[in-house]
Design a protein around this motif. Structure first.
Motif, PDB file in Angstrom:
ATOM      1  N   SER A   1       1.997  14.259 -14.591  1.00 60.39           N
ATOM      2  CA  SER A   1       2.518  15.600 -14.895  1.00 60.39           C
ATOM      3  C   SER A   1       3.416  16.065 -13.753  1.00 60.39           C
ATOM      4  CB  SER A   1       1.376  16.602 -15.114  1.00 60.39           C
ATOM      5  OG  SER A   1       0.573  16.215 -16.202  1.00 60.39           O
ATOM      6  N   SER A   2       4.433  15.273 -13.477  1.00 59.24           N
ATOM      7  CA  SER A   2       5.289  15.506 -12.316  1.00 59.24           C
ATOM      8  C   SER A   2       6.559  16.259 -12.699  1.00 59.24           C
ATOM      9  CB  SER A   2       5.663  14.162 -11.679  1.00 59.24           C
ATOM     10  OG  SER A   2       6.519  14.334 -10.584  1.00 59.24           O
ATOM     11  N   PRO A   3       6.747  17.488 -12.177  1.00 54.26           N
ATOM     12  CA  PRO A   3       7.973  18.236 -12.465  1.00 54.26           C
ATOM     13  C   PRO A   3       9.182  17.697 -11.702  1.00 54.26           C
ATOM     14  CG  PRO A   3       6.607  19.476 -10.941  1.00 54.26           C
ATOM     15  CD  PRO A   3       5.810  18.275 -11.345  1.00 54.26           C
ATOM     16  N   GLN A   4       8.933  17.066 -10.566  1.00 53.66           N
ATOM     17  CA  GLN A   4       9.986  16.426  -9.786  1.00 53.66           C
ATOM     18  C   GLN A   4       9.338  15.419  -8.848  1.00 53.66           C
ATOM     19  OE1 GLN A   4      11.473  18.702  -6.195  1.00 53.66           O
ATOM     20  NE2 GLN A   4      10.948  20.443  -7.503  1.00 53.66           N
ATOM     21  N   GLN A   5      10.171  14.591  -8.233  1.00 54.31           N
ATOM     22  CA  GLN A   5       9.652  13.536  -7.385  1.00 54.31           C
ATOM     23  C   GLN A   5       8.783  14.104  -6.263  1.00 54.31           C
ATOM     24  OE1 GLN A   5      12.664  10.993  -5.778  1.00 54.31           O
ATOM     25  NE2 GLN A   5      11.215   9.615  -4.780  1.00 54.31           N
ATOM     26  N   GLY A   6       7.611  13.484  -6.099  1.00 55.86           N
ATOM     27  CA  GLY A   6       6.699  13.897  -5.031  1.00 55.86           C
ATOM     28  C   GLY A   6       5.754  15.015  -5.389  1.00 55.86           C
ATOM     29  N   LEU A   7       5.812  15.519  -6.633  1.00 55.57           N
ATOM     30  CA  LEU A   7       4.952  16.614  -7.076  1.00 55.57           C
ATOM     31  C   LEU A   7       4.262  16.255  -8.387  1.00 55.57           C
ATOM     32  CD1 LEU A   7       7.330  19.659  -6.456  1.00 55.57           C
ATOM     33  CD2 LEU A   7       5.445  18.908  -4.982  1.00 55.57           C
ATOM     34  N   GLY A   8       3.050  16.757  -8.583  1.00 49.57           N
ATOM     35  CA  GLY A   8       2.334  16.514  -9.825  1.00 49.57           C
ATOM     36  C   GLY A   8       1.023  17.262  -9.853  1.00 49.57           C
ATOM     37  N   ARG A   9       0.286  17.079 -10.947  1.00 50.95           N
ATOM     38  CA  ARG A   9      -1.020  17.746 -11.095  1.00 50.95           C
ATOM     39  C   ARG A   9      -2.182  16.786 -10.826  1.00 50.95           C
ATOM     40  NH1 ARG A   9      -1.784  22.553 -13.118  1.00 50.95           N
ATOM     41  NH2 ARG A   9      -3.818  21.902 -13.933  1.00 50.95           N
ATOM     42  N   LEU A  10      -1.949  15.497 -10.978  1.00 47.41           N
ATOM     43  CA  LEU A  10      -2.966  14.489 -10.671  1.00 47.41           C
ATOM     44  C   LEU A  10      -2.333  13.410  -9.814  1.00 47.41           C
ATOM     45  CD1 LEU A  10      -3.402  15.132 -14.071  1.00 47.41           C
ATOM     46  CD2 LEU A  10      -5.555  14.076 -13.410  1.00 47.41           C
ATOM     47  N   ALA A  11      -3.106  12.882  -8.874  1.00 49.13           N
ATOM     48  CA  ALA A  11      -2.588  11.853  -7.968  1.00 49.13           C
ATOM     49  C   ALA A  11      -3.571  10.710  -7.851  1.00 49.13           C
ATOM     50  CB  ALA A  11      -2.309  12.443  -6.590  1.00 49.13           C
ATOM     51  N   GLY A  12      -3.031   9.497  -7.814  1.00 48.23           N
ATOM     52  CA  GLY A  12      -3.826   8.303  -7.556  1.00 48.23           C
ATOM     53  C   GLY A  12      -3.164   7.512  -6.442  1.00 48.23           C
ATOM     54  N   ILE A  13      -3.939   7.133  -5.423  1.00 48.56           N
ATOM     55  CA  ILE A  13      -3.419   6.374  -4.284  1.00 48.56           C
ATOM     56  C   ILE A  13      -4.405   5.262  -3.975  1.00 48.56           C
ATOM     57  CG2 ILE A  13      -2.595   6.489  -1.893  1.00 48.56           C
ATOM     58  CD1 ILE A  13      -2.427   9.496  -2.143  1.00 48.56           C
ATOM     59  N   LEU A  14      -3.896   4.096  -3.607  1.00 50.10           N
ATOM     60  CA  LEU A  14      -4.780   3.030  -3.149  1.00 50.10           C
ATOM     61  C   LEU A  14      -4.046   2.119  -2.190  1.00 50.10           C
ATOM     62  CD1 LEU A  14      -5.312   0.089  -5.638  1.00 50.10           C
ATOM     63  CD2 LEU A  14      -3.390   1.697  -5.850  1.00 50.10           C
ATOM     64  N   SER A  15      -4.817   1.395  -1.393  1.00 49.32           N
ATOM     65  CA  SER A  15      -4.259   0.361  -0.522  1.00 49.32           C
ATOM     66  C   SER A  15      -4.735  -0.989  -1.013  1.00 49.32           C
ATOM     67  CB  SER A  15      -4.702   0.583   0.928  1.00 49.32           C
ATOM     68  OG  SER A  15      -6.106   0.495   1.050  1.00 49.32           O
ATOM     69  N   LEU A  16      -3.799  -1.932  -1.127  1.00 51.07           N
ATOM     70  CA  LEU A  16      -4.124  -3.316  -1.450  1.00 51.07           C
ATOM     71  C   LEU A  16      -3.922  -4.138  -0.187  1.00 51.07           C
ATOM     72  CD1 LEU A  16      -2.525  -3.925  -4.981  1.00 51.07           C
ATOM     73  CD2 LEU A  16      -4.940  -3.578  -4.408  1.00 51.07           C
ATOM     74  N   GLU A  17      -4.955  -4.860   0.216  1.00 50.73           N
ATOM     75  CA  GLU A  17      -4.908  -5.607   1.470  1.00 50.73           C
ATOM     76  C   GLU A  17      -4.914  -7.108   1.206  1.00 50.73           C
ATOM     77  OE1 GLU A  17      -8.265  -4.221   3.654  1.00 50.73           O
ATOM     78  OE2 GLU A  17      -7.433  -2.205   3.975  1.00 50.73           O
ATOM     79  N   VAL A  18      -4.178  -7.843   2.032  1.00 52.00           N
ATOM     80  CA  VAL A  18      -4.110  -9.300   1.925  1.00 52.00           C
ATOM     81  C   VAL A  18      -4.407  -9.917   3.290  1.00 52.00           C
ATOM     82  CG1 VAL A  18      -2.480  -9.301   0.002  1.00 52.00           C
ATOM     83  CG2 VAL A  18      -1.613  -9.256   2.329  1.00 52.00           C
ATOM     84  N   ASP A  19      -4.871 -11.168   3.273  1.00 57.67           N
ATOM     85  CA  ASP A  19      -5.164 -11.858   4.526  1.00 57.67           C
ATOM     86  C   ASP A  19      -3.903 -12.431   5.168  1.00 57.67           C
ATOM     87  OD1 ASP A  19      -7.840 -11.289   4.206  1.00 57.67           O
ATOM     88  OD2 ASP A  19      -8.286 -13.190   3.196  1.00 57.67           O
ATOM     89  N   ASP A  20      -2.946 -12.789   4.321  1.00 52.97           N
ATOM     90  CA  ASP A  20      -1.716 -13.414   4.808  1.00 52.97           C
ATOM     91  C   ASP A  20      -0.605 -12.370   4.899  1.00 52.97           C
ATOM     92  OD1 ASP A  20       0.441 -14.970   5.443  1.00 52.97           O
ATOM     93  OD2 ASP A  20       0.330 -16.262   3.665  1.00 52.97           O
ATOM     94  N   GLY A  21      -0.162 -12.090   6.120  1.00 55.88           N
ATOM     95  CA  GLY A  21       0.899 -11.099   6.302  1.00 55.88           C
ATOM     96  C   GLY A  21       2.245 -11.526   5.766  1.00 55.88           C
ATOM     97  N   HIS A  22       2.410 -12.812   5.418  1.00 61.35           N
ATOM     98  CA  HIS A  22       3.687 -13.330   4.892  1.00 61.35           C
ATOM     99  C   HIS A  22       3.666 -13.471   3.371  1.00 61.35           C
ATOM    100  CE1 HIS A  22       5.016 -14.150   8.967  1.00 61.35           C
ATOM    101  NE2 HIS A  22       3.865 -14.785   9.198  1.00 61.35           N
ATOM    102  N   ALA A  23       2.609 -12.979   2.730  1.00 57.04           N
ATOM    103  CA  ALA A  23       2.508 -13.091   1.276  1.00 57.04           C
ATOM    104  C   ALA A  23       3.589 -12.250   0.602  1.00 57.04           C
ATOM    105  CB  ALA A  23       1.127 -12.636   0.816  1.00 57.04           C
ATOM    106  N   SER A  24       4.016 -12.674  -0.564  1.00 55.93           N
ATOM    107  CA  SER A  24       5.028 -11.937  -1.321  1.00 55.93           C
ATOM    108  C   SER A  24       4.479 -10.575  -1.742  1.00 55.93           C
ATOM    109  CB  SER A  24       5.428 -12.734  -2.563  1.00 55.93           C
ATOM    110  OG  SER A  24       6.265 -11.961  -3.398  1.00 55.93           O
ATOM    111  N   LEU A  25       5.257  -9.540  -1.466  1.00 57.23           N
ATOM    112  CA  LEU A  25       4.790  -8.186  -1.760  1.00 57.23           C
ATOM    113  C   LEU A  25       5.237  -7.671  -3.127  1.00 57.23           C
ATOM    114  CD1 LEU A  25       5.281  -6.417   1.701  1.00 57.23           C
ATOM    115  CD2 LEU A  25       3.227  -7.509   0.782  1.00 57.23           C
TER     116      LEU A  25
END
Length: 398
Positions: A246-270
């Motif tokens: 429900s975002s009226p413009q970039q960076g704003l909304g009514r609900l937010a979901g955030i997560l971090s995905l971690e990998v062991d290999d720093g050279h893995a394709s992102l």
């Protein structure tokens, strides 16, 4: 017809008594200017105004020979200008101008002074609407909740600009509390005295966060409150993914979901990580997980759920052995509902999130895991807080 000097003097005094206001030797009240002006001894007091065609002159006896006033067209123009500057309600704008003798600069200062009192009066009113503002860099994402009383105000571009500016500021703030696997809260009190840079035509310049919210309260005519701020950071190789609904413009909304995905290999394709991360951020908003894995379900939550399920099963009147099996079966269902890794992936319910990550790990050639996540929704828990006087709820984080 010629008049004698005595008759002229009598006529002159009669006209003055009927048509002109008087004053004492100390103070004079002009209805046209709505201003009290002191007289100095026996001299003549002269008042000038940029709106006056001629100055107002007071004689030693206190009689006003000339007066000034602001024309109707000038009044309308000043009201319009002050409205454009402040966005304050028309009634307040006109009142401030009248009290400031139509001096627009003084009236603007008067509105700001009144705003502190107004904000204090409105602070007790429930503000369950508003917006979430999100800002992120490579290693940290922050979500700020700015509340108001109606969604009408939440759609206002000034309100949205302030919310976005607060998120930018929050990204630079250090300090945390209630650490939960990379997710932490920043208390709103830490923002009050920080300088906030604003660049909106009607609200620009640098001021403290507290002053900005007070001015916004006056402009919007509603209680405006910086309610909470959460941040999620990562320290190991991987990515941060975010989603706003429900975002009226970039960076704003009514609900937010955030997560971090971690990998062991720093050279893995992102690239593959970013694609799956974006989908999982949407999944967080849709599925409302509470824990990352079964192992991380708190004992308190598990015991509480087990007691509820046991009471429900006992009501069926079945034997104890059957009741225990029913409880264990329903606990598996509970895990599927609240545990991130056990939930069915919302874009493909033929697989779980755990299966999705296993497939991704094989694709990029190294293990991928969820480091932490955060879900926030505008106004969640506010009715409970107002009714019961409890503390603000913690966002769903793990």
């Amino acid at each position: 017809m010629a008049l004698s000097k005595a008759a002229k003097r009598h006529l002159h005094n009669l006209i003055n008594n009927l048509s002109l206001p008087r004053c004492s030797s100390h103070r004079f009240h002009s209805a046209s200017a709505n201003k009290i002006v002191p007289l100095c001894g026996d001299g003549v007091k002269q008042i000038t105004s940029k709106y006056a065609a001629a100055p107002s002159i007071f004689s030693p006896s206190g009689i006003l020979f000339r007066s000034y006033s602001v024309s109707g067209s000038d009044q309308i123009s000043l009201i319009k200008q002050l409205r454009e500057r402040t966005s304050a309600p028309m009634k307040d704008v006109k009142s401030a101008l009248v009290d400031s003798n139509w001096d627009i600069e003084a009236a603007q200062k008067e509105l700001r002074r009144r705003g502190k009192t107004l904000a204090s009066k409105k602070s007790a009113r429930a503000a369950a609407e508003g917006l979430l503002a999100l800002e992120q860099d490579e290693n940290k994402a922050v979500v700020v909740e700015l509340n108001c009383e109606t969604d009408f105000v939440a759609r206002n571009d000034i309100f949205q600009h302030v919310a976005s500016s607060l998120a930018k500021l929050a990204l630079t703030v250090e300090g945390s509390s209630e650490h939960v696997s990379g997710t932490f809260s920043v208390e709103p009190e830490k923002f009050e005295d920080l300088q906030l840079k604003l660049d909106h035509p009607k609200l620009s310049g640098e001021r403290t966060v507290q002053s900005a919210i007070t001015e916004l309260t006056v402009m919007m005519g509603e209680n405006v409150k910086l309610r909470r701020c959460y941040a999620l950071s990562k320290n190991s190789p991987g990515i941060l993914s975010t989603y706003l609904h429900s975002s009226p413009q970039q960076g704003l909304g009514r609900l937010a979901g955030i997560l971090s995905l971690e990998v062991d290999d720093g050279h893995a394709s992102l690239d593959a990580l970013h694609n799956v991360g974006s989908e999982l951020a949407m999944h967080i908003v849709a599925a409302k997980p509470l824990f990352i894995s079964k192992e991380l379900v708190s004992s308190e939550a598990l015991d509480s759920e087990r007691e509820i399920l046991k009471s429900q099963a006992e009501a069926s009147g079945k034997p104890q052995l059957a009741i225990e099996k029913m409880v264990e079966g329903r606990l598996r269902k509970y895990y599927e509902e609240v545990v991130f890794m056990e939930q069915k992936f919302f874009l493909n319910d033929a697989m779980t999130v755990k299966t999705l990550l296993e497939n991704l790990s094989r694709e990029i050639g190294c293990p991928v895991k969820i480091g932490s996540f955060l879900r926030m929704e505008v106004g969640e828990g506010i009715e409970k807080v107002v009714a019961a006087g409890e503390s603000e709820p913690v966002a769903q984080a793990a």
